[in-house]
Design a protein around this motif. Structure first.
Motif, PDB file in Angstrom:
ATOM      1  N   GLU A   5       0.844  -1.197   0.000  1.00 45.73           N
ATOM      2  CA  GLU A   5       0.000   0.000   0.000  1.00 45.73           C
ATOM      3  C   GLU A   5       0.883   1.252   0.000  1.00 45.73           C
ATOM      4  O   GLU A   5       1.963   1.267   0.580  1.00 45.73           O
ATOM      5  CB  GLU A   5      -0.902   0.024   1.246  1.00 45.73           C
ATOM      6  CG  GLU A   5      -1.782  -1.197   1.405  1.00 45.73           C
ATOM      7  CD  GLU A   5      -2.941  -1.232   0.427  1.00 45.73           C
ATOM      8  OE1 GLU A   5      -3.276  -0.171  -0.129  1.00 45.73           O
ATOM      9  OE2 GLU A   5      -3.490  -2.308   0.202  1.00 45.73           O
ATOM     10  N   SER A   6       0.402   2.295  -0.624  1.00 47.99           N
ATOM     11  CA  SER A   6       1.119   3.560  -0.647  1.00 47.99           C
ATOM     12  C   SER A   6       1.091   4.187   0.741  1.00 47.99           C
ATOM     13  O   SER A   6       0.069   4.166   1.413  1.00 47.99           O
ATOM     14  CB  SER A   6       0.453   4.503  -1.658  1.00 47.99           C
ATOM     15  OG  SER A   6       0.967   5.792  -1.507  1.00 47.99           O
ATOM     16  N   HIS A   7       2.221   4.748   1.177  1.00 56.15           N
ATOM     17  CA  HIS A   7       2.276   5.352   2.505  1.00 56.15           C
ATOM     18  C   HIS A   7       1.657   6.738   2.535  1.00 56.15           C
ATOM     19  O   HIS A   7       1.431   7.285   3.598  1.00 56.15           O
ATOM     20  CB  HIS A   7       3.726   5.403   3.000  1.00 56.15           C
ATOM     21  CG  HIS A   7       4.272   4.046   3.289  1.00 56.15           C
ATOM     22  ND1 HIS A   7       3.866   3.296   4.358  1.00 56.15           N
ATOM     23  CD2 HIS A   7       5.182   3.293   2.629  1.00 56.15           C
ATOM     24  CE1 HIS A   7       4.495   2.145   4.366  1.00 56.15           C
ATOM     25  NE2 HIS A   7       5.311   2.115   3.320  1.00 56.15           N
ATOM     26  N   THR A   8       1.402   7.321   1.370  1.00 56.58           N
ATOM     27  CA  THR A   8       0.781   8.643   1.344  1.00 56.58           C
ATOM     28  C   THR A   8      -0.740   8.550   1.336  1.00 56.58           C
ATOM     29  O   THR A   8      -1.414   9.550   1.487  1.00 56.58           O
ATOM     30  CB  THR A   8       1.233   9.431   0.093  1.00 56.58           C
ATOM     31  OG1 THR A   8       0.855   8.690  -1.073  1.00 56.58           O
ATOM     32  CG2 THR A   8       2.726   9.661   0.113  1.00 56.58           C
ATOM     33  N   GLU A   9      -1.273   7.347   1.181  1.00 56.94           N
ATOM     34  CA  GLU A   9      -2.712   7.153   1.153  1.00 56.94           C
ATOM     35  C   GLU A   9      -3.297   7.308   2.560  1.00 56.94           C
ATOM     36  O   GLU A   9      -2.713   6.853   3.546  1.00 56.94           O
ATOM     37  CB  GLU A   9      -3.019   5.757   0.610  1.00 56.94           C
ATOM     38  CG  GLU A   9      -4.483   5.488   0.457  1.00 56.94           C
ATOM     39  CD  GLU A   9      -4.754   4.099  -0.112  1.00 56.94           C
ATOM     40  OE1 GLU A   9      -5.884   3.894  -0.561  1.00 56.94           O
ATOM     41  OE2 GLU A   9      -3.853   3.252  -0.097  1.00 56.94           O
ATOM     42  N   LEU A  10      -4.435   7.955   2.637  1.00 52.11           N
ATOM     43  CA  LEU A  10      -5.134   8.145   3.905  1.00 52.11           C
ATOM     44  C   LEU A  10      -5.748   6.815   4.323  1.00 52.11           C
ATOM     45  O   LEU A  10      -6.514   6.218   3.566  1.00 52.11           O
ATOM     46  CB  LEU A  10      -6.223   9.202   3.712  1.00 52.11           C
ATOM     47  CG  LEU A  10      -6.802   9.850   4.944  1.00 52.11           C
ATOM     48  CD1 LEU A  10      -5.723  10.639   5.673  1.00 52.11           C
ATOM     49  CD2 LEU A  10      -7.920  10.782   4.546  1.00 52.11           C
ATOM     50  N   THR A  11      -5.388   6.318   5.513  1.00 48.45           N
ATOM     51  CA  THR A  11      -5.932   5.072   6.038  1.00 48.45           C
ATOM     52  C   THR A  11      -6.260   5.250   7.506  1.00 48.45           C
ATOM     53  O   THR A  11      -5.754   6.158   8.167  1.00 48.45           O
ATOM     54  CB  THR A  11      -4.941   3.899   5.893  1.00 48.45           C
ATOM     55  OG1 THR A  11      -3.792   4.186   6.688  1.00 48.45           O
ATOM     56  CG2 THR A  11      -4.547   3.674   4.456  1.00 48.45           C
ATOM     57  N   ALA A  12      -7.092   4.350   8.012  1.00 52.86           N
ATOM     58  CA  ALA A  12      -7.406   4.343   9.437  1.00 52.86           C
ATOM     59  C   ALA A  12      -7.761   2.918   9.834  1.00 52.86           C
ATOM     60  O   ALA A  12      -8.400   2.193   9.077  1.00 52.86           O
ATOM     61  CB  ALA A  12      -8.566   5.283   9.736  1.00 52.86           C
ATOM     62  N   ARG A  13      -7.333   2.523  11.004  1.00 51.58           N
ATOM     63  CA  ARG A  13      -7.629   1.182  11.529  1.00 51.58           C
ATOM     64  C   ARG A  13      -8.369   1.349  12.847  1.00 51.58           C
ATOM     65  O   ARG A  13      -7.941   2.096  13.720  1.00 51.58           O
ATOM     66  CB  ARG A  13      -6.337   0.405  11.723  1.00 51.58           C
ATOM     67  CG  ARG A  13      -6.538  -1.011  12.149  1.00 51.58           C
ATOM     68  CD  ARG A  13      -5.195  -1.745  12.179  1.00 51.58           C
ATOM     69  NE  ARG A  13      -5.340  -3.057  12.735  1.00 51.58           N
ATOM     70  CZ  ARG A  13      -5.695  -4.128  12.027  1.00 51.58           C
ATOM     71  NH1 ARG A  13      -5.943  -4.006  10.743  1.00 51.58           N
ATOM     72  NH2 ARG A  13      -5.806  -5.302  12.606  1.00 51.58           N
TER      73      ARG A  13
END
Length: 177
Positions: A5-13
């Motif tokens: 996964e791209s590290h600049t992509e907005l994610t949340a766990r």
């Protein structure tokens, strides 16, 4: 094997109650009818019109404040009644991305099917955010790809993702102190 996964992509766990519901073509979005009825109950449309008039004159009367308080109390009481009669589904680990969600589940029931993923974002209000998804299997559970949500649903999902992402950042900063 999937690409990283791209590290600049907005994610949340996070962990949150969620459920799946079959999606039938042409059927309305779950809970949309209920929400539209709630807006119509008790002349809430009239409250919105009065609100717009008050904004134009830049004054809010005491009667209008009392009316808003009563509406807030009614909505709160309705949420309490819903919570009693509709228990939330089990909480699951979920990772949110801009275009998909990864849910950790044991076993997949309906791979390749179009479904509604019902995310219960607020513990006190058992009304979910219904997301149209296409379910796929994954090593860790299942991937739910967003399947052309309407504009309002997409905006609500983006806001949820952003808020959860910001909370993760704030928690990391607190742990460094």
């Amino acid at each position: 094997m999937q690409p990283p996964e791209s590290h600049t992509e907005l994610t949340a766990r996070t962990r949150m109650p969620l459920a799946f519901q079959p999606r039938i073509d042409g059927a309305p979005t779950p809970f949309a009818t209920l929400l539209s009825r709630l807006i119509d109950i008790g002349g809430l449309g009239g409250v919105q019109e009065a609100d717009e008039k008050d904004v134009e004159s830049s004054t809010v009367s005491d009667a209008m404040r009392r009316l808003h308080t009563k509406v807030d109390l009614l909505l709160w009481m309705g949420a309490e009644l819903l919570a009693i009669h509709r228990p939330l589904p089990a909480s699951r680990s979920v990772t949110l991305y801009a275009d998909k969600l990864r849910v950790e589940l044991n076993g997949i029931e309906s791979e390749g099917e179009r479904q509604w993923l019902l995310l219960y974002c607020l513990e006190g209000l058992p009304m979910p955010l219904p997301l149209p998804v296409l379910v796929e299997s994954d090593d860790d559970g299942m991937v739910c790809r967003l399947d052309t949500p309407d504009t309002t649903t997409q905006e609500l999902y983006n806001q949820l993702l952003f808020r959860l992402h910001r909370r993760e950042i704030a928690a990391r900063r607190q742990s460094w102190l």
